[in-house]
Design a protein around this motif. Structure first.
Motif, PDB file in Angstrom:
ATOM      1  N   TYR A 163     -42.065 -10.279  -2.796  1.00  0.00           N
ATOM      2  CA  TYR A 163     -41.593 -10.636  -4.420  1.00  0.00           C
ATOM      3  C   TYR A 163     -40.244 -10.019  -5.343  1.00  0.00           C
ATOM      4  CZ  TYR A 163     -46.553 -12.555  -4.464  1.00  0.00           C
ATOM      5  OH  TYR A 163     -47.695 -13.664  -4.609  1.00  0.00           O
ATOM      6  N   LEU A 164     -39.894  -8.958  -4.547  1.00  0.00           N
ATOM      7  CA  LEU A 164     -39.399  -8.235  -5.471  1.00  0.00           C
ATOM      8  C   LEU A 164     -38.262  -8.431  -4.753  1.00  0.00           C
ATOM      9  CD1 LEU A 164     -40.583  -5.057  -4.648  1.00  0.00           C
ATOM     10  CD2 LEU A 164     -40.620  -5.863  -6.591  1.00  0.00           C
ATOM     11  N   GLU A 165     -37.502  -9.920  -4.124  1.00  0.00           N
ATOM     12  CA  GLU A 165     -36.546 -10.505  -3.562  1.00  0.00           C
ATOM     13  C   GLU A 165     -35.261 -10.979  -4.845  1.00  0.00           C
ATOM     14  OE1 GLU A 165     -33.545 -12.834  -2.256  1.00  0.00           O
ATOM     15  OE2 GLU A 165     -35.091 -14.333  -3.627  1.00  0.00           O
ATOM     16  N   PRO A 166     -36.296 -11.314  -5.521  1.00  0.00           N
ATOM     17  CA  PRO A 166     -35.021 -12.116  -7.551  1.00  0.00           C
ATOM     18  C   PRO A 166     -34.296 -10.697  -7.825  1.00  0.00           C
ATOM     19  CG  PRO A 166     -37.397 -13.033  -6.939  1.00  0.00           C
ATOM     20  CD  PRO A 166     -37.643 -11.489  -5.908  1.00  0.00           C
ATOM     21  N   LEU A 167     -35.175  -9.395  -7.806  1.00  0.00           N
ATOM     22  CA  LEU A 167     -34.353  -8.550  -8.402  1.00  0.00           C
ATOM     23  C   LEU A 167     -34.013  -7.783  -7.309  1.00  0.00           C
ATOM     24  CD1 LEU A 167     -38.060  -7.465 -10.049  1.00  0.00           C
ATOM     25  CD2 LEU A 167     -36.427  -8.912 -10.654  1.00  0.00           C
ATOM     26  N   ASP A 168     -32.644  -8.017  -7.421  1.00  0.00           N
ATOM     27  CA  ASP A 168     -31.809  -6.936  -6.899  1.00  0.00           C
ATOM     28  C   ASP A 168     -32.108  -5.519  -6.425  1.00  0.00           C
ATOM     29  OD1 ASP A 168     -30.219  -9.402  -6.181  1.00  0.00           O
ATOM     30  OD2 ASP A 168     -28.954  -8.881  -7.309  1.00  0.00           O
ATOM     31  N   GLY A 169     -31.807  -4.761  -5.600  1.00  0.00           N
ATOM     32  CA  GLY A 169     -32.389  -2.799  -5.771  1.00  0.00           C
ATOM     33  C   GLY A 169     -33.184  -3.123  -5.428  1.00  0.00           C
ATOM     34  N   THR A 170     -34.219  -3.964  -5.887  1.00  0.00           N
ATOM     35  CA  THR A 170     -35.067  -2.923  -5.345  1.00  0.00           C
ATOM     36  C   THR A 170     -36.587  -2.945  -4.780  1.00  0.00           C
ATOM     37  OG1 THR A 170     -36.621  -4.985  -6.616  1.00  0.00           O
ATOM     38  CG2 THR A 170     -35.963  -3.675  -8.327  1.00  0.00           C
ATOM     39  N   GLN A 171     -36.124  -3.705  -3.304  1.00  0.00           N
ATOM     40  CA  GLN A 171     -36.650  -3.945  -2.521  1.00  0.00           C
ATOM     41  C   GLN A 171     -36.895  -2.836  -1.524  1.00  0.00           C
ATOM     42  OE1 GLN A 171     -33.707  -5.934  -2.901  1.00  0.00           O
ATOM     43  NE2 GLN A 171     -35.126  -7.488  -3.381  1.00  0.00           N
ATOM     44  N   LEU A 172     -38.066  -2.351  -0.216  1.00  0.00           N
ATOM     45  CA  LEU A 172     -38.087  -1.850   0.193  1.00  0.00           C
ATOM     46  C   LEU A 172     -38.270  -1.660   1.159  1.00  0.00           C
ATOM     47  CD1 LEU A 172     -41.912  -0.508  -2.053  1.00  0.00           C
ATOM     48  CD2 LEU A 172     -39.990   0.340  -1.894  1.00  0.00           C
ATOM     49  N   THR A 173     -37.580  -0.194   2.360  1.00  0.00           N
ATOM     50  CA  THR A 173     -38.592  -0.232   3.338  1.00  0.00           C
ATOM     51  C   THR A 173     -39.331   0.628   3.838  1.00  0.00           C
ATOM     52  OG1 THR A 173     -36.806   1.441   3.742  1.00  0.00           O
ATOM     53  CG2 THR A 173     -35.206  -0.117   3.317  1.00  0.00           C
ATOM     54  N   SER A 174     -39.856   0.166   5.370  1.00  0.00           N
ATOM     55  CA  SER A 174     -40.620   0.991   5.603  1.00  0.00           C
ATOM     56  C   SER A 174     -40.546   2.497   5.777  1.00  0.00           C
ATOM     57  CB  SER A 174     -41.177   0.518   6.772  1.00  0.00           C
ATOM     58  OG  SER A 174     -41.597  -1.091   6.515  1.00  0.00           O
ATOM     59  N   SER A 175     -39.772   3.192   6.133  1.00  0.00           N
ATOM     60  CA  SER A 175     -39.030   4.364   5.704  1.00  0.00           C
ATOM     61  C   SER A 175     -39.031   4.654   4.178  1.00  0.00           C
ATOM     62  CB  SER A 175     -38.195   4.613   6.468  1.00  0.00           C
ATOM     63  OG  SER A 175     -36.884   4.122   5.920  1.00  0.00           O
ATOM     64  N   MET A 176     -39.253   4.225   3.204  1.00  0.00           N
ATOM     65  CA  MET A 176     -38.929   4.127   1.757  1.00  0.00           C
ATOM     66  C   MET A 176     -40.545   4.929   0.863  1.00  0.00           C
ATOM     67  SD  MET A 176     -36.095   1.770  -0.085  1.00  0.00           S
ATOM     68  CE  MET A 176     -36.356   2.557  -1.148  1.00  0.00           C
ATOM     69  N   ILE A 177     -41.789   3.697   2.266  1.00  0.00           N
ATOM     70  CA  ILE A 177     -42.623   3.643   1.764  1.00  0.00           C
ATOM     71  C   ILE A 177     -43.388   5.621   2.813  1.00  0.00           C
ATOM     72  CG2 ILE A 177     -44.835   2.570   2.275  1.00  0.00           C
ATOM     73  CD1 ILE A 177     -43.720  -0.227   2.028  1.00  0.00           C
ATOM     74  N   SER A 178     -43.132   5.196   3.601  1.00  0.00           N
ATOM     75  CA  SER A 178     -43.526   6.204   4.501  1.00  0.00           C
ATOM     76  C   SER A 178     -43.002   7.505   3.932  1.00  0.00           C
ATOM     77  CB  SER A 178     -43.240   6.304   6.159  1.00  0.00           C
ATOM     78  OG  SER A 178     -42.888   5.652   6.133  1.00  0.00           O
ATOM     79  N   ASN A 179     -41.813   7.900   2.808  1.00  0.00           N
ATOM     80  CA  ASN A 179     -41.653   9.079   1.922  1.00  0.00           C
ATOM     81  C   ASN A 179     -42.476   8.592   1.020  1.00  0.00           C
ATOM     82  OD1 ASN A 179     -39.694  11.046   1.095  1.00  0.00           O
ATOM     83  ND2 ASN A 179     -38.882   9.546   0.846  1.00  0.00           N
TER      84      ASN A 179
END
Length: 173
Positions: free
Chosen positions: A41-57
């Protein structure tokens, strides 16, 4: 940049819609599944993507609750959508305060629905596909005003990033 070039930005956001609260899976998603779902869903909004490590953080910093049996719920995913957009304009410490205030003020469903409606509204306005901002919600609280400003700031940041990407593409290409 010409008006035609500015209009070239519109397709990059046209048709973008966050999922409704009910479109977010009501079954638990494992970390990788959650990351994939959010980023689709976030792909069209550059710079908003999340990584697994971000979510864990975000779990470690108590921005979202710990997953139950390593699975993320609909409510956690809704918060992650909000965090993904807001992190582009707010430091995590301020974002944590905002999430805590929201949890005391609104249900997750209500907060998420307001957030998605306001984000769609702000993006359409900033990208020039609608002339004026629609009035969304009736609350006149400081919390709502703060959320409105965060969302509008994020919409402007997304526009600027797309604008300069197009500009550099034209110069370099």
């Amino acid at each position: 940049m010409t008006d035609d070039n500015k209009k070239a930005l519109v397709p990059s956001i046209e048709g973008f819609k966050m999922p409704t609260f009910d479109q977010i899976p009501n079954v638990g998603l494992y970390l990788e599944q959650a990351t994939t779902f959010l980023n689709e869903y976030l792909e069209p909004l550059d710079g908003t993507q999340l990584t697994s490590s971000m979510i864990s953080n975000y779990v470690k910093k108590h921005l979202i609750e710990s997953p139950i049996k390593k699975q993320y719920s609909r409510e956690q995913l809704a918060y992650l959508f909000f965090i993904a957009i807001s992190k582009t304009v707010l430091p995590l410490a301020d974002l944590k305060v905002l999430v805590e205030i929201q949890r005391k003020t609104y249900t997750t469903r209500r907060a998420y629905e307001y957030f998605t409606e306001e984000l769609d509204n702000a993006l359409e306005y900033v990208f020039g596909t609608q002339e004026t901002l629609k009035k969304i919600g009736r609350d006149k609280t400081e919390e709502k005003r703060m959320l409105d400003n965060i969302i509008m700031t994020a919409a402007h940041k997304i526009y600027l990033e797309k604008y300069f990407a197009l500009f550099h593409e034209q110069i370099d290409g």
